[in-house]
Design a protein around this motif. Structure first.
Motif, PDB file in Angstrom:
ATOM      1  N   VAL A  30       9.099  -8.269   0.912  1.00 27.56           N
ATOM      2  CA  VAL A  30       9.151  -8.317  -0.550  1.00 27.56           C
ATOM      3  C   VAL A  30       8.155  -7.320  -1.153  1.00 27.56           C
ATOM      4  O   VAL A  30       8.429  -6.695  -2.178  1.00 27.56           O
ATOM      5  N   TRP A  31       7.005  -7.152  -0.495  1.00 27.55           N
ATOM      6  CA  TRP A  31       6.026  -6.151  -0.942  1.00 27.55           C
ATOM      7  C   TRP A  31       6.676  -4.764  -0.979  1.00 27.55           C
ATOM      8  O   TRP A  31       6.539  -4.031  -1.963  1.00 27.55           O
ATOM      9  N   PHE A  32       7.387  -4.417   0.086  1.00 27.69           N
ATOM     10  CA  PHE A  32       8.110  -3.143   0.096  1.00 27.69           C
ATOM     11  C   PHE A  32       9.117  -3.087  -1.062  1.00 27.69           C
ATOM     12  O   PHE A  32       9.220  -2.081  -1.756  1.00 27.69           O
ATOM     13  N   ARG A  33       9.863  -4.167  -1.248  1.00 29.23           N
ATOM     14  CA  ARG A  33      10.923  -4.170  -2.261  1.00 29.23           C
ATOM     15  C   ARG A  33      10.364  -3.934  -3.664  1.00 29.23           C
ATOM     16  O   ARG A  33      10.928  -3.168  -4.450  1.00 29.23           O
ATOM     17  N   VAL A  34       9.255  -4.576  -3.997  1.00 34.25           N
ATOM     18  CA  VAL A  34       8.642  -4.399  -5.316  1.00 34.25           C
ATOM     19  C   VAL A  34       8.264  -2.932  -5.531  1.00 34.25           C
ATOM     20  O   VAL A  34       8.509  -2.359  -6.600  1.00 34.25           O
ATOM     21  N   LEU A  35       7.686  -2.318  -4.515  1.00 36.02           N
ATOM     22  CA  LEU A  35       7.305  -0.910  -4.631  1.00 36.02           C
ATOM     23  C   LEU A  35       8.530  -0.011  -4.742  1.00 36.02           C
ATOM     24  O   LEU A  35       8.528   0.967  -5.498  1.00 36.02           O
ATOM     25  N   PRO A  69       1.159  -5.469  -4.482  1.00 33.26           N
ATOM     26  CA  PRO A  69       1.127  -4.029  -4.749  1.00 33.26           C
ATOM     27  C   PRO A  69      -0.020  -3.700  -5.705  1.00 33.26           C
ATOM     28  O   PRO A  69      -0.323  -4.472  -6.605  1.00 33.26           O
ATOM     29  N   SER A  70      -0.656  -2.565  -5.474  1.00 27.22           N
ATOM     30  CA  SER A  70      -1.746  -2.143  -6.353  1.00 27.22           C
ATOM     31  C   SER A  70      -1.205  -1.201  -7.428  1.00 27.22           C
ATOM     32  O   SER A  70       0.007  -0.984  -7.521  1.00 27.22           O
ATOM     33  N   GLU A 113       2.865   6.276  -2.151  1.00 23.59           N
ATOM     34  CA  GLU A 113       1.621   6.367  -1.379  1.00 23.59           C
ATOM     35  C   GLU A 113       1.295   5.035  -0.711  1.00 23.59           C
ATOM     36  O   GLU A 113       0.816   5.002   0.425  1.00 23.59           O
ATOM     37  N   GLN A 114       1.525   3.927  -1.421  1.00 27.33           N
ATOM     38  CA  GLN A 114       1.253   2.614  -0.832  1.00 27.33           C
ATOM     39  C   GLN A 114       2.160   2.345   0.366  1.00 27.33           C
ATOM     40  O   GLN A 114       1.712   1.837   1.396  1.00 27.33           O
ATOM     41  N   ILE A 115       3.442   2.695   0.214  1.00 23.42           N
ATOM     42  CA  ILE A 115       4.394   2.456   1.307  1.00 23.42           C
ATOM     43  C   ILE A 115       4.006   3.257   2.535  1.00 23.42           C
ATOM     44  O   ILE A 115       3.901   2.710   3.642  1.00 23.42           O
ATOM     45  N   LEU A 161      12.544  -0.648   6.073  1.00 23.20           N
ATOM     46  CA  LEU A 161      11.138  -0.282   6.248  1.00 23.20           C
ATOM     47  C   LEU A 161      10.395  -1.338   7.056  1.00 23.20           C
ATOM     48  O   LEU A 161       9.551  -1.010   7.903  1.00 23.20           O
ATOM     49  N   GLN A 162      10.730  -2.612   6.819  1.00 21.03           N
ATOM     50  CA  GLN A 162      10.092  -3.676   7.594  1.00 21.03           C
ATOM     51  C   GLN A 162      10.481  -3.582   9.063  1.00 21.03           C
ATOM     52  O   GLN A 162       9.652  -3.824   9.946  1.00 21.03           O
TER      53      GLN A 162
END
Length: 198
Positions: free
Chosen positions: A127-132, A70-71, A77-79, A148-149
């Motif tokens: 996991v990227w989604f989860r962190v966000l 994640p940035s 916005e990232q999602i 989302l995945q």
């Protein structure tokens, strides 16, 4: 110490050729002879770097694996931007489906290294989604990350079958509904009160 650039370039050319041919034509349809010819190396040279086709398949999938972090941009916005990126990918004319799903489907062997690499790739994206989602303080971020995945996976499959890049937009709209329902709404911008003229 002098670096032998021919060694690394041969291995890189083989991997680039495998990537191009496996993704465009399919893993089962492409033999090591075709990969060697595309790379401009002998079959023996190919086997020096990749002792079997299975090793080459695993290397091809591993090379495509880009670790996603994640940035600092706003989490929502990232999602949603991920779905915008999918739409661009679907529209560029080179989309042939998810290479990891393609490999697992073609090989049909849950014990093949490709299956483990594919699972690792998909879980890393989840996991990227989860962190966000945790940043957004969404309700049940783990379950929502899975949802989302699944939207991403559905968009990938549907775009391949239907050839319609706009399907990513539909998945994006569904993602917005899920985010709103989980309390991960857009940030409300504060409006400064205007001063009354005296």
């Amino acid at each position: 110490m002098k670096v032998d650039r021919s060694v690394s370039s041969s291995a890189e050319r083989i991997l680039a050729a495998a990537d191009k041919l496996f993704y465009r034509q399919g893993i089962r349809a492409v033999g090591v002879d075709a990969v060697a010819a595309e790379a401009g190396v002998s079959k023996r040279t190919l086997y020096n770097y990749y002792p079997s086709k299975d090793d080459l398949i695993a290397a091809y999938l591993t090379a495509r694996f880009r670790h996603l972090e994640p940035s600092d941009a706003p989490a929502r916005e990232q999602i949603l931007g991920n779905f915008d990126r999918l739409e661009r990918m679907f529209a560029d004319g080179s989309f042939r489906g998810c290479p990891y799903v393609n490999a697992v489907t073609e090989l049909g062997d849950p014990k093949h290294a490709a299956a483990g690499i594919a699972l690792q790739f998909k879980e890393q994206r989840r996991v990227w989604f989860r962190v966000l989602l945790e940043r957004l303080q969404a309700r049940d971020p783990d379950a929502l990350a899975t949802q989302l995945q699944i939207l991403v996976e559905g968009a990938l499959a549907s775009a391949l079958v239907r050839g319609d890049p706009a399907l990513a937009r539909s998945a994006r709209a569904a993602a917005e509904v899920l985010l709103d329902a989980a309390g991960a709404r857009r940030p409300v911008r504060s409006v400064r009160p205007t001063r009354r003229a005296r």
